[in-house]
Design an enzyme around this catalytic site. Structure first.
Site, PDB file in Angstrom:
ATOM      1  N   PHE A  44      45.098  -2.090  26.821  1.00 14.83           N
ATOM      2  CA  PHE A  44      44.579  -0.766  26.454  1.00 14.83           C
ATOM      3  C   PHE A  44      43.079  -0.631  26.667  1.00 14.83           C
ATOM      4  O   PHE A  44      42.415   0.151  25.992  1.00 14.83           O
ATOM      5  CB  PHE A  44      44.942  -0.434  25.003  1.00 14.83           C
ATOM      6  CG  PHE A  44      46.362  -0.743  24.654  1.00 14.83           C
ATOM      7  CD1 PHE A  44      47.392  -0.065  25.283  1.00 14.83           C
ATOM      8  CD2 PHE A  44      46.680  -1.722  23.735  1.00 14.83           C
ATOM      9  CE1 PHE A  44      48.714  -0.355  24.991  1.00 14.83           C
ATOM     10  CE2 PHE A  44      47.996  -2.027  23.446  1.00 14.83           C
ATOM     11  CZ  PHE A  44      49.026  -1.341  24.070  1.00 14.83           C
TER      12      PHE A  44
ATOM     13  N   THR B 146      52.230  -1.549  32.148  1.00 16.50           N
ATOM     14  CA  THR B 146      52.336  -0.175  32.602  1.00 16.50           C
ATOM     15  C   THR B 146      53.447   0.028  33.619  1.00 16.50           C
ATOM     16  O   THR B 146      53.900   1.144  33.806  1.00 16.50           O
ATOM     17  CB  THR B 146      51.007   0.238  33.248  1.00 16.50           C
ATOM     18  OG1 THR B 146      50.638  -0.804  34.157  1.00 16.50           O
ATOM     19  CG2 THR B 146      49.917   0.364  32.203  1.00 16.50           C
TER      20      THR B 146
ATOM     21  N   ALA C 154      47.694   2.947  39.892  1.00 19.50           N
ATOM     22  CA  ALA C 154      48.838   3.411  40.686  1.00 19.50           C
ATOM     23  C   ALA C 154      48.341   3.983  42.011  1.00 19.50           C
ATOM     24  O   ALA C 154      48.890   3.679  43.078  1.00 19.50           O
ATOM     25  CB  ALA C 154      49.635   4.448  39.915  1.00 19.50           C
TER      26      ALA C 154
ATOM     27  N   ARG D 163      52.500  13.084  42.331  1.00 22.19           N
ATOM     28  CA  ARG D 163      53.775  12.499  42.706  1.00 22.19           C
ATOM     29  C   ARG D 163      54.143  11.378  41.724  1.00 22.19           C
ATOM     30  O   ARG D 163      53.345  10.477  41.480  1.00 22.19           O
ATOM     31  CB  ARG D 163      53.629  11.928  44.106  1.00 22.19           C
ATOM     32  CG  ARG D 163      54.891  11.395  44.712  1.00 22.19           C
ATOM     33  CD  ARG D 163      54.510  10.783  46.055  1.00 22.19           C
ATOM     34  NE  ARG D 163      55.685  10.582  46.893  1.00 22.19           N
ATOM     35  CZ  ARG D 163      55.615   9.956  48.071  1.00 22.19           C
ATOM     36  NH1 ARG D 163      54.443   9.530  48.515  1.00 22.19           N
ATOM     37  NH2 ARG D 163      56.702   9.792  48.781  1.00 22.19           N
TER      38      ARG D 163
ATOM     39  N   GLN E 121      55.058   5.461  30.008  1.00 22.88           N
ATOM     40  CA  GLN E 121      53.603   5.577  29.911  1.00 22.88           C
ATOM     41  C   GLN E 121      53.214   6.769  29.041  1.00 22.88           C
ATOM     42  O   GLN E 121      52.330   6.680  28.195  1.00 22.88           O
ATOM     43  CB  GLN E 121      53.007   5.773  31.310  1.00 22.88           C
ATOM     44  CG  GLN E 121      52.862   4.504  32.085  1.00 22.88           C
ATOM     45  CD  GLN E 121      51.628   3.774  31.622  1.00 22.88           C
ATOM     46  OE1 GLN E 121      51.601   3.148  30.564  1.00 22.88           O
ATOM     47  NE2 GLN E 121      50.567   3.855  32.386  1.00 22.88           N
TER      48      GLN E 121
ATOM     49  N   GLY F  64      48.148   6.507  32.760  1.00 18.57           N
ATOM     50  CA  GLY F  64      47.852   5.629  31.633  1.00 18.57           C
ATOM     51  C   GLY F  64      47.280   6.341  30.426  1.00 18.57           C
ATOM     52  O   GLY F  64      47.558   5.969  29.290  1.00 18.57           O
ATOM     53  N   GLU F  65      46.466   7.352  30.625  1.00 14.79           N
ATOM     54  CA  GLU F  65      45.757   7.953  29.491  1.00 14.79           C
ATOM     55  C   GLU F  65      46.227   9.366  29.143  1.00 14.79           C
ATOM     56  O   GLU F  65      46.082   9.796  28.008  1.00 14.79           O
ATOM     57  CB  GLU F  65      44.242   7.990  29.760  1.00 14.79           C
ATOM     58  CG  GLU F  65      43.795   7.207  30.984  1.00 14.79           C
ATOM     59  CD  GLU F  65      43.028   5.922  30.740  1.00 14.79           C
ATOM     60  OE1 GLU F  65      42.479   5.735  29.649  1.00 14.79           O
ATOM     61  OE2 GLU F  65      42.987   5.084  31.656  1.00 14.79           O
TER      62      GLU F  65
END
Lengths: 745, 337
Positions: A247, A474, A516, A635, A645, A711-712
């Site tokens: 994190f 993740t 990603a 995408r 996630q 992620g966020e």
């Protein structure tokens, strides 16, 4: 393959215990280090009595600032990839105490148990000085932050536009308020650990270290060990295949890395240092903030003025910054904006990026203020946001590369049933229980940065792809496998993706929601480049039907290379490798973002979060009963890991709204609830049904694959959505997070 | 954690002998609290006597209609025991409101009585604490005291910043709150023979020696917890308010057992609170206010005011005074319905 809900490729290894974490790599003659921490918050060490500790059987060393190996002196040698401006902390530098629980000694013994016991026997005498750890009491000491290279990705506030103050005074409706957020610690399940394996030097050379570390970037750990301990880079290999959550806590090397490495060099023996749960509170954290916001609007709901100020804590050593207030000048259309961000230096460890750093902090305040303004102007909170939507970023005077937040509002509201909401606070009930519905917008960056990857097609026709990135849980392993499999037309099982080793091609630290896009495009590029090599090999066959084919003339499907014009003309990848003289075919490539194209646009991910809470009218117990998150993130490579996630982010948003807080006692200058029993995060019973929607969004500017990280973004809008729902249920505005039941009494 | 020796006797006499051999020996049941405290350098036993193999592992009926809970029966087995569920549903409910399934599977009935406070300063061996290190001071009083006591402490001592005896720690057990309401009796054996200690006298207030949590004498071993026949199976509840919905200690909790006649008048009442004092908190005056009264919110509020009469807050925990009263009212409302 891309777009399929593939289960995690690393799942079986993780649930069967085959996946090894940093503290699980065993080597012969391993010794164990346990950290001793400072009892005071500021001052000097005047004496360390280690006699009793050293007298215990099997204790090898008590390493302190007096007997540690030589360390590099310059700050530059400790600058990691995520270091802010200032002087990075290094353990055992000298006798100075900068913060409570600072590591001051490492006790190394033949067994962990003996090291742990001996650590309790080390007696330390201090010269104590007065400390300051109270942000709210020291706001008058705030200063403008010093900028560093990391501010490229974490911009400081822009210059004001228009005249926010005048527009505020002239506005038909005004809202303003002060918001206090407490500090939080990352607390991943896996505690920080390093196993430093020592290899004696050959004649005339320096020793080598193979280091198993918990990190969000093996190359970042290598950087600090090599520079700090004056070792050649080739003598330091860092390996980190699995991480039990991070994190953001692993974006900077933690102190156990240098301690284990120093002890290994000093003892000429392998050393493992693992921290305790309590010691997870002795490092970087999400900083406490005090924020002020003032919004002005016209009677018709047009936003006319935004002022947003944040004052955050940092250490005396570094100016840790995050982007807290900038979002308030970007998310909605507004011609008069003034933003301010300042720091107060305290006797604490440097704060550190923690999931959605700055974003969740600032947007939580903006979105509560937007809700207050919606009530002021008498509009539905969702309608008010739609009215002030903009597709033009006024701060940078450029369009968004894509911003499908209107679709998020529409699809999220429909799934949630927002139309059935009655606006009046306390107007919705279930029996005696107050029911509240709230919503908020979310925004986060969609960056891509350069990365390298290697692809190797083996003689068995199986593909290995590698890059020195990380997977903090993740799904990186899984989506990179999918991208490689799709690019070269192979089944998932014939592709092996590897990461977390400094012997692999360089990738940046895994943070900022950029992995990603960053590594994904590198994997795509290296597989395409490998495909070109395969075509070349196939073309060299006698009478090859691929002789005149260009790379656009072939496609990779079903483990074969085929002519696009006539797919029946095909050769299996295995047969192509056989043409390479029995050797695997290799390629290494670098993916570089198209900076010129990207710089003409603002590239963000967006979301809308809808929350339902139930509040006991007498006891004020708050339960979040529903969460819907609608996300516009380009995408989606894997809807299954993507949903995980977003769910994880929303749970953390719930945690920030209701539970999470590192509580400081400013008298002693220490975080006091330093364990899982008293540092509350939601349990399963606190987490509701969660619905995740990914709206259609196409974006060929963010990166060639159109990927935006996830992620966020799930976290950013959630605390405000819940706080707004609590207002709707109770009629009470609580500005300070977390909203514990006493604040509603 | 210090090195220690360990024995696992199978007879009570052997256990008493083992504990008497070393000055710093301790009994260990499930170890769910003791091991944690050893790891954080708060408890330092040199010898552990494991009591899990003593013949104390049964739940048996008593001739007077009561129930004997063996000291080494786990909390989980007690909560799910058919006789406990049928006759003492208050105890089942209360046990299941505590900890987590994993912890309840390990924790024993005897051990539950000896849970130590969760005070942040007690748990941090680098801080002062009159309970852990007598005479060193109490940083909680002027520090972070969200989970601390509002009744039962020495108020004058707590106003003295240099007090060497002040303590505002709370007892963390849920189970003990129900045991207090049920007027359970703790049976112990020791070097001076057997004795029975009413639950009300088992735990103690901090007084001038906050290091002592209970009235057990050195070398004494809990063998069982006896429940009297009266179990309040019709009108009972346990209300627990906490910072998340599971796996958190009570901010305040209330165990209630009532008996009512056919007219809805309360004929007998027990109210015990957790999270507010150094021991489960009961007051007979408060309970008397309910006897012979109709079960109304006014009656309940009067009992709540009485039970928390004189409560004081220390800043972070001041909210517990009002929250505690509301929790009492809620518990009584739930118990009569």
């Amino acid at each position: 393959m891309i777009g399929q809900p593939i289960s995690r490729v690393d799942g079986p290894a993780k649930v069967t215990g085959k996946a090894k974490f940093a503290a699980e790599f065993n080597v012969p003659n391993l010794t164990y280090g346990v950290v001793v921490t400072s009892a005071i918050a500021k001052g000097r060490i005047v004496g360390i009595d280690d006699r009793e500790a050293l007298a215990q059987p099997g204790v090898r060393m008590v390493m302190t600032h007096k007997n540690r190996p030589k360390l590099a002196r310059l700050d530059l040698n400790y600058k990691d990839q995520d270091a802010p401006a200032g002087s990075p902390f290094r353990p055992l530098q000298d006798d100075k105490i900068f913060y409570s629980t600072q590591p001051i000694a490492l006790v190394v013994a033949d067994t962990f148990e003996m090291a742990r016991y001996a650590a309790t026997l080390v007696k330390v005498a201090y010269h104590e000085e007065a400390h300051e750890t109270d942000l709210q009491a020291n706001l008058s000491e705030a200063h403008n932050p010093a900028a560093g290279p990391v501010n490229l990705f974490k911009p400081l506030p822009p210059k004001p536009r228009g005249n926010a103050q005048q527009a505020y005074m002239e506005a038909d409706k005004r809202v303003s308020g002060e918001f206090v957020h407490q500090a939080e610690h990352h607390n991943p399940m896996e505690m920080f650990a390093t196993t430093a394996v020592y290899e004696a030097p050959k004649r005339g050379e320096k020793p080598r270290l193979t280091i198993y570390d918990k990190t969000q970037g093996a190359p970042n750990s290598q950087l600090v060990v090599a520079n700090g301990l004056n070792l050649p880079f080739k003598n330091v290999r860092v390996i980190s295949p699995f991480i039990g959550g991070a994190f953001g806590s692993g974006l900077r090397p933690q102190y156990q890395l240098l301690l284990a490495s120093m002890a290994a060099l000093e003892l000429k023996q392998s050393v493992r240092v693992s921290l305790t749960r309590d010691q997870m509170f002795t490092m970087g954290f999400r900083p406490a903030t005090v924020q002020k916001i003032a919004l002005g609007a016209q009677a018709d709901g047009t936003l006319s003025s935004v002022y947003h100020q944040a004052i955050a804590e940092t250490s005396h050593r570094e100016d840790y910054t995050e982007t807290v207030v900038n979002w308030s000048g970007e998310l909605y259309k507004c011609d008069n904006v003034a933003l301010d961000y300042q720091l107060v230096s305290l006797d604490v460890y440097s704060p550190q990026d923690m999931r959605a750093p700055g974003g969740v902090t600032g947007v939580s305040v903006l979105e509560v203020a937007m809700d207050e303004m919606a009530y002021e102007v008498g509009m539905d909170p969702l309608e008010f946001r739609i009215k002030n939507f903009t597709s033009w970023d006024q701060t940078h005077d450029r369009p968004y590369s894509s911003k499908e937040i209107l679709a998020c509002y529409r699809e999220g509201a429909e799934r949630f049933g927002w139309a059935r909401r009655t606006p009046e606070p306390r107007s919705m009930r279930d029996g005696n229980v107050l029911v509240g519905w709230g919503m908020a917008s979310g925004v986060w960056m969609a960056d891509q940065i350069p990365a390298r990857a290697e692809a190797v097609l083996g003689v068995n026709g199986k593909l290995r792809v590698s890059s020195a990135t990380a997977d903090i849980g993740t799904g990186t392993y899984t989506i990179m496998t999918q991208i490689a499999a799709e690019t070269l037309g192979l089944p998932i099982d014939d592709v092996l993706f590897r990461l977390g080793d400094t012997d692999m091609p360089l990738a940046p630290i895994q943070g900022g929601s950029w992995t990603a896009a960053t590594v994904g495009n590198a994997v795509r590029v290296v597989c395409e480049d490998l495909g070109k090599k395969l075509l070349k090999l196939a073309a060299q066959m006698p009478d090859s039907p691929f002789k005149k084919a260009k790379s656009t003339d072939v496609q990779f499907v079903d483990s074969h290379m085929r002519l696009v014009g006539d797919p029946s003309v095909a050769i299996s990848l295995r047969d192509i490798v056989a043409l390479n003289g029995g050797k695997a075919v290799r390629e290494t490539s670098t993916s570089i973002p198209n900076m010129l194209k990207q710089s003409r646009y603002t590239r963000y991910t967006h979301s809308a979060i809808f929350a339902e809470v139930r509040v006991d009218p007498d006891l004020n117990v708050v339960t979040v009963s529903r969460l819907v998150g609608a996300v516009a993130a380009g995408r989606i490579i894997n809807p299954k890991t993507a949903r995980s996630q977003i769910i994880g982010g929303m749970v953390w948003g719930l945690s920030k709204a209701l539970h999470e807080e590192s509580v400081r006692d400013n008298n002693v200058g220490r975080f006091m609830n330093h364990n899982y029993a008293e540092y509350h995060i939601p349990v399963c019973k606190d987490t509701p049904d969660m619905d995740v929607i990914f709206v259609e969004e196409h974006d060929d500017v963010v990166n060639p694959m159109g990927i935006k990280g996830l992620g966020e973004i799930g976290q950013v809008g959630t605390p405000a959505a819940i706080a707004n729902a609590i207002f709707h249920a109770t009629g009470k505005r609580v500005h300070d997070l977390p909203i514990t039941l006493d604040k509603l009494l | 954690m210090n090195p220690f020796s360990y024995t696992r006797p199978e007879a009570v006499a052997d256990a008493l002998n083992d504990i008497g051999q070393q000055p710093n020996a301790k009994f260990i049941g499930g170890g769910t609290n003791l091991i944690d405290l050893m790891k954080v350098n708060v408890e330092h036993p040199t010898h552990l006597v494991d009591v899990n193999h003593l013949p104390l592992g049964d739940i048996t009926e008593l001739p007077d209609g009561g129930l004997r809970l063996g000291a080494s029966v786990t909390n989980a087995d007690t909560a799910w025991h058919p006789l406990v569920e049928e006759r003492y549903p208050l105890l089942s409910k209360t046990i299941l409101a505590g900890a987590s399934p994993q912890l309840r599977n390990m924790a024993t009935n005897g051990g539950n009585l000896f849970q130590r406070t969760r005070c942040y300063y007690f748990y941090d061996a680098q801080m002062s604490c009159n309970k852990r290190q007598p005479g060193s001071g109490c940083p909680a009083i002027n520090g972070y005291n969200r989970i601390h006591a509002i009744v039962g402490m020495d108020k004058a001592e707590c106003q003295n910043p240099n007090s060497k005896t002040a303590c505002i720690a709370t007892h963390p057990s849920d189970m003990c709150v129900a045991l207090a309401a049920l007027e359970a009796v703790v049976r112990v054996t020791g070097p001076n023979g057997d004795r029975s200690i009413p639950m009300a006298d088992f735990h103690r207030l901090p007084d001038t020696d906050p290091q002592r949590d209970n009235t057990l004498e050195p070398g004494e071993l809990v063998t069982s917890i006896d429940l009297p026949a009266k179990g309040f199976p019709k009108h009972f509840t346990y209300v627990k308010l906490r910072d998340r919905s599971s796996y958190a200690f009570a901010l305040v909790s209330v165990a209630v057992g009532l008996e009512m006649d056919d007219n809805g008048t309360i004929t007998e009442a027990r109210i015990a609170m957790g999270g507010v004092a150094h021991k489960p908190w009961r007051k007979s005056e408060a309970e008397q206010l309910l006897i012979g009264k109709p079960a109304t919110d006014e009656t309940f509020r009067a009992a709540a005011e009485s039970l928390l009469d004189g409560a004081v807050g220390f800043g972070h925990n001041t909210f517990k005074i009002e929250l505690g009263k509301r929790a009492i009212v809620r518990a009584l409302q739930e118990a009569i319905s």
